[in-house]
Design an enzyme around this catalytic site. Structure first.
Site, PDB file in Angstrom:
ATOM      1  N   VAL A  64      -1.236  32.293  -3.543  1.00 13.07           N
ATOM      2  CA  VAL A  64      -2.110  32.438  -2.374  1.00 13.07           C
ATOM      3  C   VAL A  64      -3.491  32.918  -2.824  1.00 13.07           C
ATOM      4  CG1 VAL A  64      -2.406  33.598  -0.149  1.00 13.07           C
ATOM      5  CG2 VAL A  64      -0.120  32.966  -0.940  1.00 13.07           C
TER       6      VAL A  64
ATOM      7  N   ASP B 129     -11.814 -13.320  16.088  1.00 10.81           N
ATOM      8  CA  ASP B 129     -11.099 -14.563  16.347  1.00 10.81           C
ATOM      9  C   ASP B 129      -9.679 -14.312  16.816  1.00 10.81           C
ATOM     10  OD1 ASP B 129      -9.950 -14.021  13.833  1.00 10.81           O
ATOM     11  OD2 ASP B 129     -11.630 -15.067  12.875  1.00 10.81           O
TER      12      ASP B 129
ATOM     13  N   LYS C 126     -10.352 -20.086  17.093  1.00 10.84           N
ATOM     14  CA  LYS C 126      -9.896 -20.716  15.864  1.00 10.84           C
ATOM     15  C   LYS C 126      -8.393 -20.785  15.800  1.00 10.84           C
ATOM     16  CE  LYS C 126     -12.844 -20.716  11.925  1.00 10.84           C
ATOM     17  NZ  LYS C 126     -12.932 -20.054  10.655  1.00 10.84           N
TER      18      LYS C 126
ATOM     19  N   MET D 105      -0.286 -20.180   6.817  1.00  9.57           N
ATOM     20  CA  MET D 105      -0.426 -21.414   7.616  1.00  9.57           C
ATOM     21  C   MET D 105       0.585 -22.454   7.152  1.00  9.57           C
ATOM     22  SD  MET D 105      -4.596 -21.526   7.587  1.00  9.57           S
ATOM     23  CE  MET D 105      -4.811 -20.863   5.940  1.00  9.57           C
TER      24      MET D 105
ATOM     25  N   GLY E 189       3.864 -10.420  11.600  1.00  9.85           N
ATOM     26  CA  GLY E 189       4.229  -9.378  10.632  1.00  9.85           C
ATOM     27  C   GLY E 189       3.303  -8.174  10.721  1.00  9.85           C
TER      28      GLY E 189
END
Ligand code: SAH
Length: 451
Positions: free
Chosen positions: A23, A226, A248, A361, A390
């Protein structure tokens, strides 16, 4: 206010710390950092107090602590005894150190734990580079006074610099550019120049944003986002920031890439602080590279802030190790995007190397992907997983061999962003989500099974 806060100059001053245990050392460390000459002792002797600026009672015997308190009080020397409010004439705050900026938090002794929790929140909010920003401002202080004698004007110029581009540049580690910005602001009264930050929004959960992303969202004038960016992430932005959706979805572009680039340039030229918010990481299949090039070409300053990319978020929450000592020695990020319906992929090296394939993708081209990989020798039973949304509480997973997934994908999908993971490592790991719905896992992912 029970205690009056002040900051004390301790350089070269003596401070007595009673105790030599953990301490005492914890107390001595910041004092020494502030330049104090710290003396530590186990026993109290009145002579030790002579010339002391402060006294601290730490892990010494009770009688010693009481003796220290009484002697210090009698001598008019401020004294603090750890965890003993009755033996204190001052209390020590929780400190956020961004030297030369120092923030001190106190609960007036009522709830020190709360003060420490608050400190953690403030630590997260104030980038470490704040200190460097203050030092930079300090180095211009004399010149600013000389050139801008009017106090009101001086304050406006400083507010613009410290709350705007110069600060962003320092936080991005570009101190030279920040210096130039200061110099320019003193030369002319041209309006503030805008800046664009290409910011990774992560997979969709607000608490997977980086602290830097969160800060920029809190400061932005306008946010260009997007489809992948979730409402939870957008909620982290400044309330009155303008939000521009540039869409998009695959094959359904809401705004052409060139128009997005032009929009970003125009907004920056209007002098606005622009955050271009992109799902995951801006430089992983997000066309962030093209945007950065277009901005740089137009002479607009760009900062890129990384984000947690889908592969990392999906794998972590699904308990799938992307590399594994025995079975996967690399990770490969590939796109399953097709050109005129054709998947242009070099399958041979992917099959040859012990890699975990993360296909972005890839759900639409999954049959072509399977055919290509199997034709180049990947075993049909190779473990694979489809992971939808995810890294969010709505994550869904489908596991099986690559062959099985191809058959089930269309029926299983609910049209959320989906990542395909393929490789032997996908069959390893903890895989809790097979039996426990993802929602139930939030917050317990890393709790050991046996405490
Ligand atoms: N820059 C993004 C990727 C953009 S490409 C990143 O770093 O994550 C878009 C593709 O990313 C989607 O088609 C999907 O394959 C993947 N993706 C993005 N977010 C995802 C998520 N939350 N869960 C699963 N896949 C995701």
């Amino acid at each position: 206010m029970r205690h009056f806060p002040l900051f004390m100059d301790l350089r070269g001053r003596r401070v007595l710390v009673l105790g030599t245990g953990k301490v005492a050392h914890r107390k001595a460390e910041p004092l020494a950092r502030a330049g104090a000459v710290v003396e530590m002792a186990d026993r109290f002797d009145a002579g030790q107090l002579a010339g002391c600026a402060l006294a601290i009672g730490a892990d010494a015997a009770e009688t010693e602590l009481v003796a220290l308190f009484e002697a210090a009080r009698a001598a008019g020397i401020p004294v603090n005894t750890v965890d003993r409010p009755a033996l204190c004439s001052f209390i020590t705050p929780a400190i956020i150190d961004r030297d030369p900026i120092t923030i001190a938090v106190s609960s007036g002794g009522a709830a020190p734990v709360l003060a420490r929790l608050l400190r953690a929140k403030i630590e997260a909010l104030i980038p470490p580079a704040y200190g460097r920003l203050a030092t930079l401002a300090d180095s211009f202080k004399a010149e600013i006074r000389r050139r801008l004698p009017d106090m009101g004007l001086r304050r406006r110029v400083l507010e613009r610099l410290l709350g705007g581009r110069a600060a962003d540049l320092v936080f991005a580690g570009r101190e030279d550019a920040a210096r130039a910005e200061f110099a320019r602001a003193l030369e002319s009264d041209e309006p503030a120049r805008g800046m664009v930050a290409l910011v990774g929004a992560g997979p969709g959960a607000a608490d997977l944003l980086t602290i830097r992303a969160q800060r920029l969202l809190g400061e932005a004038d306008v946010i260009v986002h997007d489809r992948l960016v979730t409402p939870e992430v957008l909620d982290m932005a400044r309330r009155d920031a303008e939000r521009i959706y540039v869409g998009k979805a695959r094959a359904n572009h809401c705004m052409a890439q060139e128009d997005i680039n032009a929009l970003l340039v125009r907004l920056a030229r209007e002098g606005r602080k622009v955050v271009r918010l992109k799902g995951g990481d801006p430089f992983v299949f997000g066309r962030g590279g093209e945007e950065a090039e277009a901005l740089a070409e137009a002479g607009v300053d760009v900062e890129v802030v990384p984000g947690v990319t889908a592969a990392l978020a999906c794998a972590a929450q699904a308990g799938i190790p992307l590399t594994h000592r025995d079975v996967a020695r690399s990770v490969t990020f590939v796109t399953g995007h097709t050109k005129q319906g054709r998947l242009d992929m070099d399958f041979a090296p992917l099959v040859r190397s012990k890699t975990t394939l993360a296909v972005y993708m890839g759900i639409v081209s999954l049959p072509q992907l399977r055919d290509g990989l199997l034709a180049h020798g990947l075993p049909a039973g190779t473990p694979a997983a489809l992971i939808e949304r995810g890294g969010t509480p709505r994550q869904r997973e489908l596991r099986g061999s690559l062959d099985e997934l191809v058959d089930q994908a269309a029926a299983w999908s609910t049209r959320g962003p989906t990542l395909v993971l393929i490789g032997d490592a996908v069959g390893r790991g903890v895989g809790w989500s097979r039996t426990v719905p993802a929602m139930a896992l939030v917050g317990q992912a890393f709790r050991p099974a046996v405490a």
